[in-house]
Design an enzyme around this catalytic site. Structure first.
Site, short mmCIF file in Angstrom:
data_model
loop_
_atom_site.label_atom_id
_atom_site.label_comp_id
_atom_site.label_asym_id
_atom_site.label_seq_id
_atom_site.Cartn_x
_atom_site.Cartn_y
_atom_site.Cartn_z
N ASP A 1 40.08 35.40 49.20
CA ASP A 1 39.34 35.44 47.94
C ASP A 1 39.49 36.89 47.48
O ASP A 1 39.29 37.82 48.27
CB ASP A 1 37.86 35.12 48.23
N SER A 2 39.84 37.11 46.22
CA SER A 2 40.18 38.48 45.82
C SER A 2 38.99 39.44 45.84
O SER A 2 39.16 40.65 45.75
CB SER A 2 40.86 38.49 44.44
N SER A 3 37.78 38.91 46.00
CA SER A 3 36.62 39.80 46.16
C SER A 3 36.71 40.60 47.46
O SER A 3 36.02 41.60 47.63
CB SER A 3 35.33 38.99 46.18
N THR B 1 40.80 43.16 31.53
CA THR B 1 39.52 43.11 32.22
C THR B 1 39.08 41.65 32.32
O THR B 1 39.34 40.87 31.39
CB THR B 1 38.51 44.02 31.48
N THR C 1 41.05 35.80 40.49
CA THR C 1 40.77 36.46 39.21
C THR C 1 39.75 37.59 39.34
O THR C 1 39.73 38.50 38.51
CB THR C 1 40.23 35.44 38.19
N ASP C 2 38.90 37.55 40.38
CA ASP C 2 37.79 38.52 40.43
C ASP C 2 38.26 39.98 40.40
O ASP C 2 37.67 40.81 39.72
CB ASP C 2 36.93 38.29 41.69
N THR D 1 41.35 31.36 43.72
CA THR D 1 40.96 29.97 43.45
C THR D 1 42.16 29.05 43.34
O THR D 1 42.10 27.89 43.76
CB THR D 1 40.15 29.92 42.13
N GLN E 1 30.71 51.89 28.35
CA GLN E 1 30.27 50.56 28.80
C GLN E 1 30.69 49.47 27.82
O GLN E 1 30.68 48.29 28.15
CB GLN E 1 28.75 50.54 28.95
N CYS E 2 31.05 49.88 26.59
CA CYS E 2 31.57 48.90 25.62
C CYS E 2 32.99 48.56 26.05
O CYS E 2 33.74 49.44 26.44
CB CYS E 2 31.65 49.49 24.22
N1 ASP Z 1 36.63 34.32 43.82
C1 ASP Z 1 37.93 33.95 43.33
C2 ASP Z 1 38.89 35.08 43.64
O1 ASP Z 1 38.89 36.06 42.96
C3 ASP Z 1 37.90 33.66 41.87
C4 ASP Z 1 39.21 33.22 41.26
O2 ASP Z 1 40.27 33.28 41.85
O3 ASP Z 1 39.16 32.80 40.10
O4 ASP Z 1 39.64 34.99 44.58
#
Ligand code: ASP
Length: 341
Positions: A56-58, A165, A88-89, A12, A277-278
Site C-alpha cells: 500500500d503506497s502509504s 497532487t 494513489t496515496d 489498490t 496551503q492553497c
Molecule cells: N491506499 C492505497 C495506496 O495508496 C490507495 C490507492 O492505491 O488508491 O496504495
C-alpha cells in the site's frame, strides 16, 4: 519492436479484499496480469517486474524511491518507456522524487494506479493502465518519445508528475495539477499538449541523483498554532529544512512566537521554504505585510510548488554538496519544470 517495462509496486490496482478482515491488501503481480488479457494485444513488447514486497503506497519511504529510481536506471538502455503501477496515496510524492532523481531523463516514466481494484467490475484500473502503456510507447514524427519526462496518468488525463497532487479519495479523477496544464488528454484519440511537454533533450545522458537528505519537515500554519510547537521544532539541532505551509499568497501571523524561532533557525543555517496551503496560485511574500515579515527573517519562496514537490525537492537539494546560499537559490529556481520561473 518497441519495448516497455511495466513495474508493479502495489496500490489498490492490484489489491484484493481479505476474506478474514474485509480489508484491502496488495496481491502479487500475476493476479493483476491475469485480469488484463488485453496486454497481449499491443504491437510492442511489455516486460514486467515487481517490487518485493508489494505495498500500500502509504508505507512508502524515501529508500523506496531510491530503489525505484535505480530500477529505471538499470533498465534504461533496454526499454523505450516505463509504466509504474503505484498506490494513489503517495503517487505524487514518488513522481516528484523521481523527477529530481532522474536528471537528463529522455524517456517516458508514467505512474498510474486506480481507485478500484482491477478485479472489480467498475474498475478504473484497466483504462489507466492501457492508456499509460500507449502513451509510454507513443512517438513523434521524428521517432522521439512524445512524453520524455516523469508523469502521472489518471482518468483520461496525463499530468506532469512533479505538478500533481492527490485531491480526491472518492472520485476516479483522483489527481489535479492546479498550476500546470495537462500534458495529454485521452478520448477517442490521444491529444498531446506539445507546448506543455518538456522537449526531448538532445545529447543529454541519464544521471541518477539518488542522495536525499531527509532531515526536513512540514510546519503548517493555523489559527492557534502553539508557540511551543514552533520553538521546539526550530530548536531541533539535526533539522536542516522546514517547509512552511502558509495562508494564501504566503502569509502567516506576525507574532514573535513564530518569527523569532524561524529567524533563529535560518541564522544557524537552516532553510525555511514557504509554500501555500492553497492548491492553486503562488507564494508572493511582497504582497502583504504578513508575508514580508517572513521574508525579512530569511524565509524563502517556494512559489507555486505542490507540497509533494516541495518536500522531495528539499530532500534532493539539501543532499547536494553546495553552500546554504547555493541551496537556497536552487530551491527557488526550476530544476525540472516543478515551478514557474
Ligand atoms: N491506499 C492505497 C495506496 O495508496 C490507495 C490507492 O492505491 O488508491 O496504495
Amino acid at each position: 519492436m518497441k519495448k516497455i517495462l511495466l513495474i508493479y509496486t502495489g496500490g489498490t490496482i492490484g489489491m484484493v479484499r481479505d476474506p478474514a478482515t474485509g480489508l484491502l491488501r496488495p496481491l502479487d503481480f500475476a493476479h493483476l496480469l491475469r485480469q488484463i488479457p488485453e496486454l497481449n494485444q499491443f504491437d510492442f513488447r511489455i516486460d514486467t517486474r515487481t517490487f518485493r514486497p508489494v505495498v500500500d503506497s502509504s508505507e512508502i519511504q524515501p529508500p523506496f524511491w531510491q530503489r525505484l529510481a535505480r530500477m529505471v536506471v538499470d533498465a534504461y538502455e533496454d526499454y523505450d518507456g516505463f509504466v509504474i503501477l503505484h498506490g494513489t496515496d503517495t503517487m505524487a510524492f514518488t513522481a516528484s522524487a523521481l523527477s529530481f532523481m532522474l536528471q537528463g531523463l529522455n524517456k517516458p516514466v508514467i505512474l498510474t494506479g486506480s481507485q478500484l481494484p482491477i478485479g472489480t467490475l467498475r474498475t478504473d484500473g484497466k483504462e489507466n493502465l492501457i492508456s499509460s502503456l500507449e502513451i509510454a510507447a507513443a512517438r513523434d514524427e521524428n521517432g522521439k518519445p512524445m512524453v520524455p519526462e516523469v508523469s502521472v496518468y489518471f482518468e483520461y488525463k496525463l499530468f506532469r508528475g512533479n505538478r500533481t497532487t492527490k485531491y480526491s479519495a472518492e472520485t476516479f479523477n483522483a489527481f489535479q495539477s492546479p498550476n500546470y496544464p495537462l500534458l495529454a488528454e485521452t478520448g477517442v484519440h490521444i491529444h498531446f499538449n506539445r507546448n506543455a511537454i518538456r522537449p526531448f533533450q538532445a545529447g543529454k545522458e541519464l544521471q541518477i541523483q539518488e542522495e536525499l537528505d531527509t532531515r526536513v519537515t512540514f510546519l503548517k500554519i493555523f489559527p492557534g498554532l502553539p508557540g511551543e510547537v514552533v520553538a521546539t521544532l526550530c530548536e531541533l539541532a539535526w533539522l536542516k529544512g522546514i517547509i512552511l505551509e502558509t495562508y494564501g499568497a504566503g502569509n502567516a501571523p506576525t507574532t514573535p512566537d513564530l518569527l523569532e524561532p524561524l529567524g533563529n533557525f535560518v541564522k544557524r543555517g537552516g532553510i525555511v521554504l514557504n509554500i501555500s496551503q492553497c492548491s492553486a496560485g503562488s507564494v508572493d511574500m511582497e504582497q502583504y505585510e504578513t508575508g514580508k515579515r517572513l521574508q525579512d527573517v530569511g524565509v524563502i519562496s517556494g512559489k507555486d510548488l505542490t507540497k509533494e514537490a516541495a518536500l522531495t525537492k528539499m530532500m534532493h537539494v539539501l543532499a547536494q554538496d553546495l553552500t546554504v546560499e547555493e541551496k537556497k537559490s536552487l530551491l527557488q529556481s526550476p530544476i525540472c519544470g516543478e515551478m514557474n520561473e
